[in-house]
Design an enzyme around this catalytic site. Structure first.
Site, PDB file in Angstrom:
ATOM      1  CG  ASP A  75      -0.390  -0.480   2.576  1.00  0.00           C
ATOM      2  OD1 ASP A  75       0.941  -0.692   2.591  1.00  0.00           O
ATOM      3  OD2 ASP A  75      -1.170  -0.774   3.284  1.00  0.00           O
ATOM      4  CD  GLU A 134      -4.078   3.651   6.861  1.00  0.00           C
ATOM      5  OE1 GLU A 134      -5.146   3.086   7.604  1.00  0.00           O
ATOM      6  OE2 GLU A 134      -2.838   3.191   7.451  1.00  0.00           O
TER       7      GLU A 134
HETATM    8 ZN   LIG Z   1      -3.290   1.934   8.974  1.00  0.00          ZN
HETATM    9 ZN   LIG Z   2      -1.652   0.323   7.430  1.00  0.00          ZN
END
Ligand SMILES: [Zn+2]
Ligand SMILES: [Zn+2]
Length: 383
Positions: A75, A134
């Site tokens: 990510d 997130e």
């Molecule tokens: Zn996080």
């Molecule tokens: Zn994370």
């Protein structure tokens, strides 16, 4: 083993740390990643951008004798947190910080990719630099856009999260669920407002909400297997306008966490039951709305995860730790519900927790992580 030296990796991490960006806004981050990748040997690489998810980046490495396509995901987004580390390479973006360590994740992914760019892998590989972990469900967005089709479809997927509770560079994993599933819940109670002095003419939703909140506390303790556990947190409550008016409406927001989809459904059902009971006893209208847009549990594939754990345990250079499930959520659960794989931890040893303004992961974890993962994937592709 890494092609990028430890110093180079740390410099990359510090560069990324200074330009944190929120979900779906990772423009500078994505451009930076592209620039670093452009510096690798391009012979076996192919880079793909997605028009409808412009900050995402996919890199395919052509295998020499492919039997499968192995995926690796990182990510790339940050959090709306004002950094308080005081580090010389602290965030330059006010109010935004890599407080979840995704700068470490990206750097490790670049280290692994740099190795396979120079040492052609046996299998094909897909590196997915994923926006919006997130919030906004970036993994799901990409999947639904059909990104993982044809030669871009991994047969199996790996990904890590950093972990301040583990020693720097240690690898943690477990069979079954690594991260819990999360579901958001909104509850509205509708009664009748009125004058504080005439309760008999009103229907007080402050009292009804208080009753509902208390009853919800019995769901985990009385309806869920204590060995498995679960969480309901009602984090927000709004009701009324002023001290001398009885509130005719109350609004509650919360989150549910469970280790399996089955458990989350059970908690959902009990919340509905409590809502109906309070509606009846207070003659109110109660709606319990569950937002299914939460994150699925990260359920590790048994066969691949057994292989993963055995490799890490047998590797004398790896400090392997068998971990407990985390009650936090991770959107990789969605991709792992579509493509088998393993999610694991990389220890970064810090007193501060993830999402805190003082998180300061130990950078020695980066090269250790690159080496462990490069070894794992090489071993996997030899099998
Ligand atoms: Zn996080
Ligand atoms: Zn994370």
């Amino acid at each position: 083993m890494a092609v990028l030296t430890e110093d180079a990796l740390i410099n990359i991490r510090r560069d990324l740390h200074q330009i944190p960006e929120l979900a779906l806004h990772e423009v500078q981050t994505s451009a930076y990643l592209e620039k670093i990748i452009a510096g690798f040997d391009q012979t076996h690489l192919q880079v793909k951008k997605i028009a409808d998810l412009p900050t995402a980046l996919l890199v395919r490495v052509e295998g020499s004798s492919p039997k499968r396509t192995v995926g690796y995901r990182t990510d790339i987004d940050a959090l709306p947190v004002t950094e308080e580390t005081g580090l010389p390479f602290a965030s330059k973006h006010p109010g935004v910080m890599h407080a979840c360590g995704h700068d470490i994740h990206m750097t490790v992914a670049l280290g692994v990719l740099s190795y396979f760019a120079e040492h052609q892998p046996a299998d094909n590989m897909i590196f997915f630099f994923q926006p919006a972990e997130e919030s906004e469900n970036g993994g799901k967005l990409a999947y639904e856009l059909g990104v993982f089709k044809d030669q871009w479809r991994p047969d199996e997927f790996y990904g890590l999260h950093d972990n301040p509770d583990l020693p720097a560079g240690a690898i943690g994993c477990r069979m079954g669920t690594l991260f819990a599933g999360t579901t958001e819940v909104n509850i509205d109670l509708e009664g009748k407002g009125g004058h504080a002095a005439y309760p008999q003419d009103a229907n007080d939703m402050v009292v009804a909400a208080a009753e509902l909140i208390n009853q919800v506390q019995t769901i985990i303790s009385r309806s869920i297997d204590p060995i498995e556990g679960g969480v309901i947190t009602l984090g927000k409550l709004e009701a009324g306008t002023i001290r001398n008016v009885i509130a005719g409406h109350a609004h509650i927001e919360g989150t549910i966490r469970g280790l399996t989809q089955v458990m989350i459904k059970r908690i959902d059902q009990r919340l509905q039951d409590v809502g109906e009971g309070v509606a009846r006893s207070f003659n109110a209208k109660v709606t319990v709305a569950l937002n299914q847009g939460g994150y699925l549990p990260v359920e590790n594939n048994p066969e691949l995860t057994k292989r993963f754990i055995n490799y890490m345990k047998d590797n004398p250079d790896v400090h392997f730790v068998e971990t407990e499930p985390a009650m936090t959520g991770e959107d990789f659960g969605y991709l792992l519900s579509k493509i088998p794989g393993t999610m694991f931890w990389l220890g970064v040893e810090d007193d501060s927790q993830l999402h805190s303004a003082t998180l300061n992961p130990k950078e020695s974890a980066i090269e250790a992580g690159v080496n462990a993962i490069t070894g794992l994937l090489t071993n996997r592709m030899a099998g």
